[in-house]
Design a protein around this motif. Sequence first.
Motif: not given
Length: 184
Positions: A7-10, A51-57, A160-164, A178-179
Amino acid sequence: MTRVILLNKPFDVLSQFTDKGSEVSTRRTLSDFVNVPGVYAAGRLDRDSEGLLILTDDGKLQHRIAHPKNKMTKSYWAQVEGAPSDDALAQLRSGVQLKDGMTRPAKARKIPEPAQLWPRTPPIRFRKNVPDSWIELTISEGRNRQVRRMTAAVGHPTLRLIRYRVGSWTLDGIPTGAWVETSV
């Protein structure tokens, strides 16, 4: 099969699916962007970071991504106040003394404004007499607000901080909000 969502977290979105902060909340959460049952964030990204946030099950994968002992690297694009000197970058590379101890050495370099950057809403505060610049910082630990505290400690507060990047996963091709689903 393990589900992995990038996910590109806003900006101004909580890294959780519900807002437990108040009974009637207008704060946006992951549920405003991801409608996939059974996935959870692997780690956190502050509300004021993007920026990048990873989601998983997969709980084991979630632990491998999020737990500091695993030293999974994370790269950030930080728009900072001023123009960091070679000395400031060298301090970041050798580790910075914070209130909770010394950080691990980081990779730090000046970069041009990222080409694929999206506008932030609201935009950062513009100050005509104070220049800003971009650095890329790669760390292998994840203390609370660590990148912001590190840049401030060397005299360049983060605007401003964005995890790439997290591990081998990146934001490439994912618009803000979006994801995409990917594989492990």
